[in-house]
Design a protein around this motif. Structure first.
Motif, mmCIF file in Angstrom:
data_model
loop_
_atom_site.group_PDB
_atom_site.id
_atom_site.type_symbol
_atom_site.label_atom_id
_atom_site.label_comp_id
_atom_site.label_asym_id
_atom_site.label_seq_id
_atom_site.Cartn_x
_atom_site.Cartn_y
_atom_site.Cartn_z
ATOM 1 N N LYS A 166 -5.229 -13.736 -8.212
ATOM 2 C CA LYS A 166 -4.268 -14.630 -7.552
ATOM 3 C C LYS A 166 -3.348 -13.872 -6.599
ATOM 4 N N SER A 168 -3.756 -10.952 -5.338
ATOM 5 C CA SER A 168 -4.511 -10.312 -4.249
ATOM 6 C C SER A 168 -4.723 -11.301 -3.110
ATOM 7 N N PHE A 185 -1.687 -9.705 -16.729
ATOM 8 C CA PHE A 185 -0.224 -9.823 -16.646
ATOM 9 C C PHE A 185 0.427 -8.772 -15.770
ATOM 10 N N ASP A 272 -17.695 -10.741 -4.179
ATOM 11 C CA ASP A 272 -18.346 -9.474 -3.788
ATOM 12 C C ASP A 272 -18.918 -8.726 -4.976
HETATM 13 N N1 LIG Z 1 -13.849 -6.664 -6.185
HETATM 14 C C1 LIG Z 1 -12.779 -7.460 -6.060
HETATM 15 N N2 LIG Z 1 -11.676 -7.191 -6.771
HETATM 16 C C2 LIG Z 1 -10.623 -8.008 -6.647
HETATM 17 C C3 LIG Z 1 -10.643 -9.124 -5.768
HETATM 18 N N3 LIG Z 1 -9.440 -9.749 -5.873
HETATM 19 C C4 LIG Z 1 -8.710 -9.036 -6.749
HETATM 20 N N4 LIG Z 1 -9.412 -8.000 -7.230
HETATM 21 C C5 LIG Z 1 -8.961 -7.011 -8.222
HETATM 22 O O1 LIG Z 1 -8.746 -7.683 -9.441
HETATM 23 C C6 LIG Z 1 -7.630 -7.133 -10.144
HETATM 24 C C7 LIG Z 1 -6.626 -8.185 -10.455
HETATM 25 O O2 LIG Z 1 -6.048 -8.651 -9.265
HETATM 26 P P1 LIG Z 1 -4.635 -9.378 -9.188
HETATM 27 O O3 LIG Z 1 -4.528 -9.945 -7.830
HETATM 28 O O4 LIG Z 1 -3.552 -8.510 -9.677
HETATM 29 O O5 LIG Z 1 -4.873 -10.544 -10.248
HETATM 30 P P2 LIG Z 1 -3.866 -11.680 -10.756
HETATM 31 O O6 LIG Z 1 -4.650 -12.915 -10.946
HETATM 32 O O7 LIG Z 1 -2.703 -11.767 -9.880
HETATM 33 O O8 LIG Z 1 -3.468 -11.103 -12.188
HETATM 34 P P3 LIG Z 1 -2.152 -11.373 -13.081
HETATM 35 O O9 LIG Z 1 -0.958 -11.138 -12.224
HETATM 36 O O10 LIG Z 1 -2.259 -10.381 -14.173
HETATM 37 O O11 LIG Z 1 -2.260 -12.767 -13.579
HETATM 38 C C8 LIG Z 1 -7.109 -5.999 -9.240
HETATM 39 O O12 LIG Z 1 -7.665 -4.798 -9.676
HETATM 40 C C9 LIG Z 1 -7.637 -6.374 -7.874
HETATM 41 O O13 LIG Z 1 -7.840 -5.255 -7.039
HETATM 42 C C10 LIG Z 1 -11.837 -9.365 -5.019
HETATM 43 O O14 LIG Z 1 -11.961 -10.312 -4.217
HETATM 44 N N5 LIG Z 1 -12.858 -8.492 -5.213
#
Ligand SMILES: Nc1nc2c(ncn2[C@@H]2O[C@H](COP(=O)(O)OP(=O)(O)OP(=O)(O)O)[C@@H](O)[C@H]2O)c(=O)[nH]1
Ligand SMILES: [Mg+2]
Length: 312
Positions: A166, A168, A185, A272
């Motif tokens: 999310k 990202s 988290f 990806d």
């Molecule tokens: N390969 C890949 N990795 C991704 C992508 N989007 C996010 N990530 C990875 O996934 C992990 C989690 O990403 P976040 O964006 O922190 O996820 P979040 O949903 O915000 O997580 P919380 O804040 O813990 O709820 C990180 O290591 C990112 O680099 C993607 O499109 N491709």
């Protein structure tokens, strides 16, 4: 960092003093007036991070006017100051209780009036008194002790399990700089980003049992109660994406059944990491949900553009 609340003092510039001065050999007064002090204006901006330019507890001052000079020359005016605050900011004067709401993008108003300059002795000349010894001090600039509060109402919400990607996505499509981590988290407080004037909220991940206080719980759902569209992020890494999806929907329902009525688009994230064939298979499974689904990856520019068009 997004700052939504700040206590701060503003002070407009003082007016410069008028002076007592005479032409050579006392041939009459020539003391000039003081210059006006700079005023402080508030102007709106769509940059939701603008409050981070203000330092907590600091005093923001506009320039003082300069004192008058001989030969009837007036002091220079102090420069006005313009302070930009995001649309949605509410400014309360803690003493007078006046409230200023910054409601639209062309908002600009005078918050603190600069002090008038004092009169020089030239202004006090008369037929009876041709050598006035009187001059006037500059007036004080207006001072305000303020509480500034930014009320942001998100237009769109990003929800999903922890680690779904999310934050990202928010980082890719807005200028927000949320913390990203490969562990659950990472996000502990909601992040907000702006895309073409629309506010997107990325809230901490939800898990099964969140409504009973598991994980970080559901307290952040209030930030997405008023959004017009929810993006439900489901990672390609999930073993049972459909089940995970239903778990989150269930938590939403427990918090407020109205959340289930908000239009929703599923973002199948991190495509990806899978082959095209595998992604197709997941999409086939999710088709049963009868929801619009956008496969997306932060490494796939086209998919990010598609998400942006859904927002703007
Ligand atoms: N390969 C890949 N990795 C991704 C992508 N989007 C996010 N990530 C990875 O996934 C992990 C989690 O990403 P976040 O964006 O922190 O996820 P979040 O949903 O915000 O997580 P919380 O804040 O813990 O709820 C990180 O290591 C990112 O680099 C993607 O499109 N491709
Ligand atoms: Mg996050």
């Amino acid at each position: 960092m997004l700052i939504t609340e700040i206590n701060i003092k503003f002070k407009a510039g003082n007016g410069g003093n008028g002076i007592v001065s005479f032409y050579k050999e006392r041939k009459g007064p020539d003391g000039g007036n003081g210059g006006k002090g700079g005023s402080i204006f508030i102007a709106s901006t769509s940059d939701i991070y603008a409050l981070s330019n203000l330092r907590k507890g600091a005093k923001i001052k506009a320039e003082n006017g300069q004192h008058g000079m001989s030969k009837r020359k007036a002091g220079k005016f102090g420069e006005d100051l313009e302070v930009k605050v995001p649309i949605g900011t509410i400014i309360t004067d803690k003493n007078s209780k006046e409230v200023f709401e910054v409601t639209d993008k062309d908002y600009r108003f005078l918050l603190c009036q600069g002090g008038r300059g004092g009169k020089g002795n030239w202004e006090y000349r008369s037929s009876r008194n041709t050598t006035p010894m009187q001059s006037q001090k500059g007036f004080k600039g207006q001072e305000r002790d303020l509480y500034i509060n930014l009320k942001l109402i998100a237009d769109y919400g990003l929800i999903g399990l922890p680690n779904a990607g999310k934050s990202s996505l928010l980082k890719e499509i807005t200028s927000a700089k949320p913390k990203i981590g490969d562990y659950p988290f990472t996000t502990l407080e909601p992040n907000l980003g702006e895309l073409e004037g629309k506010i997107i909220a990325d809230i901490p991940g939800l898990i099964e049992g969140a409504s009973k206080g598991k994980g970080l719980g559901i307290k952040f759902l209030k930030h997405i109660e008023k959004v017009s569209l929810l993006f439900h992020c489901l990672s390609c890494e999930l073993k049972e994406p459909e089940k995970s999806y239903q778990q989150i929907r269930n938590e939403l329902k427990h918090y407020n059944p109205k959340l289930l009525k908000i239009p929703e688009i599923i973002l199948l994230t991190k495509t990806d990491l899978k082959s095209e064939k595998e992604v197709k298979l997941i999409l086939k499974v999710l088709k049963k949900l009868k929801k619009q689904i956008l496969p997306i990856s932060i490494y796939d520019w086209d998919s990010l553009e598609k998400l942006k068009t859904l927002i703007s």
